[in-house]
Design a protein around this motif. Sequence first.
Motif, mmCIF file in Angstrom:
data_model
loop_
_atom_site.group_PDB
_atom_site.id
_atom_site.type_symbol
_atom_site.label_atom_id
_atom_site.label_comp_id
_atom_site.label_asym_id
_atom_site.label_seq_id
_atom_site.Cartn_x
_atom_site.Cartn_y
_atom_site.Cartn_z
ATOM 1 N N SER A 33 8.819 38.833 92.396
ATOM 2 C CA SER A 33 9.277 40.124 91.879
ATOM 3 C C SER A 33 9.632 40.127 90.638
ATOM 4 N N TRP A 34 9.797 41.491 90.124
ATOM 5 C CA TRP A 34 10.659 41.726 88.804
ATOM 6 C C TRP A 34 11.813 41.480 88.894
ATOM 7 N N ASN A 35 12.574 41.289 87.753
ATOM 8 C CA ASN A 35 13.990 41.131 87.943
ATOM 9 C C ASN A 35 14.661 41.031 86.589
ATOM 10 N N ASN A 36 15.828 40.973 86.451
ATOM 11 C CA ASN A 36 16.801 41.151 85.110
ATOM 12 C C ASN A 36 16.267 40.229 83.934
ATOM 13 N N ASP A 37 15.689 39.179 84.310
ATOM 14 C CA ASP A 37 15.383 38.328 83.345
ATOM 15 C C ASP A 37 14.289 38.823 82.269
ATOM 16 N N ALA B 54 30.560 28.376 78.971
ATOM 17 C CA ALA B 54 29.821 29.418 77.884
ATOM 18 C C ALA B 54 28.995 28.771 77.117
ATOM 19 N N LEU B 55 29.064 27.465 76.719
ATOM 20 C CA LEU B 55 27.931 27.048 76.141
ATOM 21 C C LEU B 55 26.574 26.792 76.759
ATOM 22 N N GLN B 56 26.865 26.818 78.149
ATOM 23 C CA GLN B 56 25.643 26.853 79.117
ATOM 24 C C GLN B 56 24.790 28.004 78.499
ATOM 25 N N GLU B 57 25.197 29.060 78.322
ATOM 26 C CA GLU B 57 24.503 30.303 77.908
ATOM 27 C C GLU B 57 23.436 29.859 76.752
ATOM 28 N N LEU B 58 23.848 28.849 75.946
ATOM 29 C CA LEU B 58 22.878 28.494 75.004
ATOM 30 C C LEU B 58 22.018 27.475 75.401
ATOM 31 N N LEU B 59 22.167 27.059 76.774
ATOM 32 C CA LEU B 59 21.216 25.874 77.483
ATOM 33 C C LEU B 59 20.184 26.835 78.144
ATOM 34 N N GLY B 60 20.687 27.502 79.325
ATOM 35 C CA GLY B 60 19.857 28.214 80.058
ATOM 36 C C GLY B 60 19.795 29.427 80.167
ATOM 37 N N GLY B 61 20.359 30.164 79.080
ATOM 38 C CA GLY B 61 20.516 31.571 79.254
ATOM 39 C C GLY B 61 19.331 32.387 78.680
ATOM 40 N N LYS B 62 19.405 33.674 78.649
ATOM 41 C CA LYS B 62 18.145 34.010 77.971
ATOM 42 C C LYS B 62 17.387 33.839 76.859
ATOM 43 N N TYR B 63 18.410 33.508 75.992
ATOM 44 C CA TYR B 63 17.949 32.947 74.573
ATOM 45 C C TYR B 63 18.360 31.652 74.444
#
Lengths: 308, 308, 308, 308, 308, 308
Positions: free
Chosen positions: F134-138, C25-34
């Motif tokens: 490609s365009w994608n979800n990101d 879950a914490l990975q979302e704060l590392l490599g996620g969108k934001y």
Amino acid sequence: MFMRIDKLQAELPAPKRADPNAAAALQELLGGKYGEMSTLGNYMFQSFNFRSKAKLRPFYSLVAAITAEELGHVELVSNGVAMLANGPDVPDGDKGDGGDISNAPFEEMKDIRNAAAFLSGAGGAMPVNSNGVSWNNDFITSTGNIVVDLLHNFHLECGARLHKLRVYETLTDPTGREVCGYLLVRGSVHAHAYALALRKITGVDLDKFLPTPNIPLSKIPECQKYLDEGSHRRLYTFSPDDYKEMAGIWGNGEVALPDDPPGELEVIDGHPDGGKIAQLVGVPSAFTPDYAPEEMFEIASKLYKASR
Amino acid sequence: MFMRIDKLQAELPAPKRADPNAAAALQELLGGKYGEMSTLGNYMFQSFNFRSKAKLRPFYSLVAAITAEELGHVELVSNGVAMLANGPDVPDGDKGDGGDISNAPFEEMKDIRNAAAFLSGAGGAMPVNSNGVSWNNDFITSTGNIVVDLLHNFHLECGARLHKLRVYETLTDPTGREVCGYLLVRGSVHAHAYALALRKITGVDLDKFLPTPNIPLSKIPECQKYLDEGSHRRLYTFSPDDYKEMAGIWGNGEVALPDDPPGELEVIDGHPDGGKIAQLVGVPSAFTPDYAPEEMFEIASKLYKASR
Amino acid sequence: MFMRIDKLQAELPAPKRADPNAAAALQELLGGKYGEMSTLGNYMFQSFNFRSKAKLRPFYSLVAAITAEELGHVELVSNGVAMLANGPDVPDGDKGDGGDISNAPFEEMKDIRNAAAFLSGAGGAMPVNSNGVSWNNDFITSTGNIVVDLLHNFHLECGARLHKLRVYETLTDPTGREVCGYLLVRGSVHAHAYALALRKITGVDLDKFLPTPNIPLSKIPECQKYLDEGSHRRLYTFSPDDYKEMAGIWGNGEVALPDDPPGELEVIDGHPDGGKIAQLVGVPSAFTPDYAPEEMFEIASKLYKASR
Amino acid sequence: MFMRIDKLQAELPAPKRADPNAAAALQELLGGKYGEMSTLGNYMFQSFNFRSKAKLRPFYSLVAAITAEELGHVELVSNGVAMLANGPDVPDGDKGDGGDISNAPFEEMKDIRNAAAFLSGAGGAMPVNSNGVSWNNDFITSTGNIVVDLLHNFHLECGARLHKLRVYETLTDPTGREVCGYLLVRGSVHAHAYALALRKITGVDLDKFLPTPNIPLSKIPECQKYLDEGSHRRLYTFSPDDYKEMAGIWGNGEVALPDDPPGELEVIDGHPDGGKIAQLVGVPSAFTPDYAPEEMFEIASKLYKASR
Amino acid sequence: MFMRIDKLQAELPAPKRADPNAAAALQELLGGKYGEMSTLGNYMFQSFNFRSKAKLRPFYSLVAAITAEELGHVELVSNGVAMLANGPDVPDGDKGDGGDISNAPFEEMKDIRNAAAFLSGAGGAMPVNSNGVSWNNDFITSTGNIVVDLLHNFHLECGARLHKLRVYETLTDPTGREVCGYLLVRGSVHAHAYALALRKITGVDLDKFLPTPNIPLSKIPECQKYLDEGSHRRLYTFSPDDYKEMAGIWGNGEVALPDDPPGELEVIDGHPDGGKIAQLVGVPSAFTPDYAPEEMFEIASKLYKASR
Amino acid sequence: MFMRIDKLQAELPAPKRADPNAAAALQELLGGKYGEMSTLGNYMFQSFNFRSKAKLRPFYSLVAAITAEELGHVELVSNGVAMLANGPDVPDGDKGDGGDISNAPFEEMKDIRNAAAFLSGAGGAMPVNSNGVSWNNDFITSTGNIVVDLLHNFHLECGARLHKLRVYETLTDPTGREVCGYLLVRGSVHAHAYALALRKITGVDLDKFLPTPNIPLSKIPECQKYLDEGSHRRLYTFSPDDYKEMAGIWGNGEVALPDDPPGELEVIDGHPDGGKIAQLVGVPSAFTPDYAPEEMFEIASKLYKASR
């Protein structure tokens, strides 16, 4: 299990000159949407995941044997790419000292389309398309449902034929044209084979779609030799002893497509004679196989003798 | 060119039960960073792109022959994945009518890690990692420089060994453990072979790195049978007639690694005996090979007879 | 140029237990969108590509200095991930012989969400999101246009705050919660700073958007300590001598946001005190740092002495 | 924690002219397989995930300090890319009104290889390769096993050297050539350092692989100045106070590689002097920093004064 | 040009409870290999790229009109996903103050399969598959060749039907099951339509493949209502005035498939009645639409009045 | 639900000649970072995932209606791409027999930037950027938080305007320039609309950012016609009956931006008149719609008559 033979499925003529953009165009037939990596990947994983193999032996054998042929297609296109990027084999490459690298000897590589192919791969083939974008799992269909998988394969071979034709239309060099000519004939065989497999199951005469696109192979000069040999009527088992059961689908009274030279379809045990593989003589100033490889050549020569 | 034989390189025991998360873990050895798709892809494209083949024959042969073995590794892991996801073969799957699909018969598949593997692939193997992320070209190194490529391969086999060990540590089912045990022995052979190849060229005794990670194969029970057979001392040509020149590297007085049963290294012409491939009996309610496949089985049976 | 200091920007409490799904879950704060890779990547490349630096010095300095802080954020989240996946440091890990690996000691890792993180990375942090999907260039905006870039950055910090709040709401372990608390305060500073930069250029009072989402930091217990310290009013130059010019934007009479403890904004030369980095004691049975690392520890001990 | 200094690690000469394809070629050294994003990403995450730091201090320090240097390499290549794409700094760019944009002033950008770099990034650097394909997590190895990670790093630096040489061979402009020359020297240092680290642990003299490819640095004119300075014998801590323990590996009686100017290896506290960063004067008609930026320059000027 | 109507194509029953893993399973029908993003993307770009539209009007109209229907399918699945992830609409969500977020109120989201969907998207739908991997261009075929494109589309609808069936088999909640039931009927219509289009061109009776997989729609209770209405015999123009020419293919004496309720095929001008769209009542503690949204609701209420 | 109308939102002039690199440049506005696929994807999924729709009706309506307009933008750019790649419509393409394909008639396609667009797509548009990536979800943001989503959208429209300007600056052909001119006006409307929506909620006068980049539309000749019509003051509902509530935001006394022709903002029920869609006459030698399509044209002609 797989075995390997040190020959290509077809003899490729030497390229006239190095043409990295032609090599990149040919990459579309390797790692593009309908490239050989896609046909290989589809049939390979379908054969691994095939359900109830014993009860569906002729269908399993068909997919499994074509997988082996596709490995050779990947090899053939890859050799074509590397040959076009490298140019004709010359006996000694640049001088033994590797040449002077300080005067931008590869300046023209700065402007080629697939620059990464030179910078990272020294002009070798990779599973990418003509723009350097990677092949991946999204190009594979393996649903476990025989009808869906075979239908997919039939469509795939039709699409691949279309793309082979377009790549062919961009190439003047004999190496790339030969790759296209050979693959067009063999791709037609595969499309025909999947059509027959589906006709056996569903009764639908899918072979009437062929050729798609509707241009006969005889219009492509590079296909003529293979048609003359009867390559369009042959499926190879590409196996010492297995996969003969596909003769229930390919053979069994079936004949060539109407536009092609007539005759019965036949399963051939084993593999075609094929042709020799190019040397791809190294270019020391590009660090292939290295900058000053003489010592390495000597070592290899001794090891070779020791192996005999 | 490649040939195919309808056997696996090693006999896999049947799984105890369907375990999709174990199948997904095993996927890491197929499409993960150091998976068999990566070893295959590296050696296959390196062999296609190999420069000055004649002058470097023993090195070319080594990479080319191991490529063929890796195809069988991809096949072996794929079979293991499909077996674990499918569970043990049962004679008839669900009833001939396909079973009633309206009561959420696969509700538990909603919660597995790699749900796409069931929903799109019916539990078959695909070139993805344990999280369903695709293998791709970024996992391939083919530089055209022999030393860099061989060094990469040596590191790759060490890394792959590490990951095989970790996957092994998560599995209780005999199918997956056997896959790991066999691959650990064969991966050690490949690491050893690349170390020797580099030692011949550079004089650096890279074999002293082995085993990395530093745990002897003898600590893994599933490896014992293969060590007893001497598998750790054998490289197969995986070819009817070619690639024998690698004996200048593997053989030629070289011996097994210190932790392993002693003996000389030897190149074996051809391939190991291998084991049979699982049926993967279809499950009509999952539409494999279809919902009511009896008619298809009958057709296949007739085609099979016609092929004989 | 960048320098490194062997401390974290904030002291992280030890985790209570290993919790790989919390780490994921914490990975979302590392490599996620934001995630922090995104904020880092945006500001880093914007600072490299910054046009007319001399004429726009305060703006350049702002982006350049925050880049350096973001490097520490990536480090902080990464440490949090590895700590949560590894569990509390224990003096000796498993026994010196690495433990018996043949009884599936990591069976439970088969069922975690980000299995690849264990199998390939031994539970270390990687630039991927909470599902193991990679961060990449698509998360970076660097247009060369100052207003567009700053507006993007302002939106990015608001979005990042939202995601930090959601990750925080899933975590019970103190390690992960501390990471979130610290980053929430610092992210608010960055959002505020970009709002002020844009207000200077356009006259639009973007700071009135803050806080977005509209929950004051004081509602998050883990933020309290940092608010008490005045962290919300401070921007560090993270440099021995440079980037002081951002005081024209952050400072210069500007004050804290209305919901936060009041006071003037100030630029601090250098960096915060920070906290110590966890040992991440190795687990030989997971081959970290290796299976039987005693000899390696001895060697390191000698080298350490030699370096003093 | 990281600090930043507003200088490059090396002084880059101004480009002769804008050359977007040369900038794109240089991108291969930023976001390509063996680019600086890869070396940075590998060492950064390895240092974050490092196990048993205290017991393995010299090794940890080595990886941690080189991480900081790699940040500067990413910065250096990025600056080179932006400079080559932008051309030499001119005092005032186009006229204050932004120029007339209605006559296709950037028509030639329609035909460059990495068109997205201009259209989306105004010629700035991004973490993509020479074909505009993104760098991503697949380029990172962080296994938690010290030997595997260091072996990977050693191979990575050898591969990176190869690619730097090839990029160098395509460039005529002094900016890009200087980037390559500097990085070749520093990359050799890193390869040497990882070889020594591994030799300490395993006893294998990996340094004998160097240089790979086997061309001495002295053959590259742009390297000469750095060799004369002794850069090839120095590792910087890139830290005010930490990471000195790597002197147990780099130093401690070790000497320069045989092909390079002789002398002892030494760890230098801190960082090299470095050189100034280019202005990258904006081009209003390309909307950098904006179409009519005069007002923005005035605002910045006032804010600058307020910060002093 | 496209128009929008604020209704779904089918009425979806409210979910019984929030079930993020069921929502993730349904994502396979949105962003998976054969998901609605794929059918939409294929037909949309084929219709944009369609050659010689006037001469091929009935075929163009068919693809163009189905494109519009697929937009509604993407919308339908997306609504299903968001409803399943969110649970049943409740009048007021959590308290007006947003609730106390400091006690890990979403702890259970830590363990769901598609954690990023909650953390980044608050449980909303995204174009990703059931594992959170993105849909992309690789799922699109638009060759410009009518036969290849139509054959692709026929295979695509068969494959999509297979995957809809498998997703259906994992779901117990009425919302998701209704989505599957509706799409199964409409997908059958599309498969039938493409089969007829190809039969008109080639004479091959592809409709005999249907249904593939070979399970009649009548076995799925959720399909019954739509069969009773005759939905399986109807193609909508989804247009005020255009695309009527597809009646040359769908209609023109053609009848329903043998397994389905009998009757003639007919083109219906316009669109079906459809059903209402769920509110998706916000959850302030998840910051949807925000933490304390009352003021926003008041503003919206005033703006609503001003718009009347 | 969505409806379709067989017209483009704006009339596009025919291209002067085929220019594949110009088509590829225009692809940046389709599948690039800020392309129409991104604006469409963002607003479409935000509208599907919108929380508490009834209470926030004006905001929901705004996002929902703009989604429908963006579909038409994707269509407009796609048509522009296909027209530029194909060149002007000519009555009969190559001869009825498809032309002789054996003399490399498309040799020049070997050197274009986006070669895959010709080889796989015959020059059709695809959701990729100007380099074929490609365009994608990101590229999608859909957080469920209204303020964050609207702020994102505002920034997105500003960034998109920047990129439209840059693409415009590379094009000389009237087709591509018209696409840019029209989209610049409509993009300004969307930026303005999101600014007003945010101003209503937060009180911040974001509209003062506009235009960003700060160049008035009147400087672009291709925008003039649309300004004269008052397009910059109109938002269409793109719906027969819905989404009128956005008049609370767009309208309600609000007026045009200061640089644009003055007047009140108004919501228009329905859609603009638009212009006709190009034929894209097929080229048989490129297999579009096929190699010898006469029979297909005849069949279509009969089916057309049958549909009347």
